[in-house]
Design a protein around this motif. Structure first.
Motif, PDB file in Angstrom:
ATOM      1  N   PRO A  12       0.802  -1.231   0.000  1.00  0.00           N
ATOM      2  CA  PRO A  12       0.000   0.000   0.000  1.00  0.00           C
ATOM      3  C   PRO A  12       0.836   1.284   0.000  1.00  0.00           C
ATOM      4  CG  PRO A  12      -0.912  -1.565   1.563  1.00  0.00           C
ATOM      5  CD  PRO A  12       0.383  -2.144   1.075  1.00  0.00           C
ATOM      6  N   ALA A  13       1.988   1.264   0.669  1.00  0.00           N
ATOM      7  CA  ALA A  13       2.842   2.455   0.693  1.00  0.00           C
ATOM      8  C   ALA A  13       3.402   2.758  -0.698  1.00  0.00           C
ATOM      9  CB  ALA A  13       3.980   2.272   1.696  1.00  0.00           C
ATOM     10  N   ILE A  14       3.724   1.705  -1.456  1.00  0.00           N
ATOM     11  CA  ILE A  14       4.223   1.888  -2.827  1.00  0.00           C
ATOM     12  C   ILE A  14       3.107   2.481  -3.687  1.00  0.00           C
ATOM     13  CG2 ILE A  14       5.055   0.708  -4.905  1.00  0.00           C
ATOM     14  CD1 ILE A  14       7.151   0.797  -2.711  1.00  0.00           C
ATOM     15  N   TRP A  15       1.897   1.917  -3.580  1.00  0.00           N
ATOM     16  CA  TRP A  15       0.777   2.413  -4.397  1.00  0.00           C
ATOM     17  C   TRP A  15       0.448   3.865  -4.033  1.00  0.00           C
ATOM     18  CZ3 TRP A  15      -0.668   1.042  -8.876  1.00  0.00           C
ATOM     19  CH2 TRP A  15      -1.844   1.559  -9.417  1.00  0.00           C
ATOM     20  N   GLU A  16       0.556   4.195  -2.753  1.00  0.00           N
ATOM     21  CA  GLU A  16       0.318   5.571  -2.309  1.00  0.00           C
ATOM     22  C   GLU A  16       1.337   6.523  -2.949  1.00  0.00           C
ATOM     23  OE1 GLU A  16       0.451   7.604   1.975  1.00  0.00           O
ATOM     24  OE2 GLU A  16      -0.798   5.787   1.881  1.00  0.00           O
TER      25      GLU A  16
END
Length: 63
Positions: A12-16
């Motif tokens: 999720p941090a990468i997608w954010e």
């Protein structure tokens, strides 16, 4: 151009981070992810060569 749909499992941090970058570039997150992948493939010399379409062939040189 047809698009392949593929469920992506990603941190999720990468997608954010991709979403923030996309916002800065006025793109969708999906469009940004495709741009990132295309750029990485190009830099690695692995981007497939596109087939010339009839509109890419100069007039008078059709096969």
């Amino acid at each position: 151009m047809a698009r392949k749909q593929y469920p992506l499992r990603i941190d999720p941090a990468i997608w954010e981070a991709v979403q923030r970058w996309a916002d800065d570039e006025m793109r969708s997150a999906n469009g940004q992810a495709e741009w990132i992948l295309r750029d990485a493939l190009k830099r690695a010399g692995r981007l497939p060569k596109k087939e010339p379409s009839s509109k890419d062939v100069p007039k008078g040189e059709e096969g």
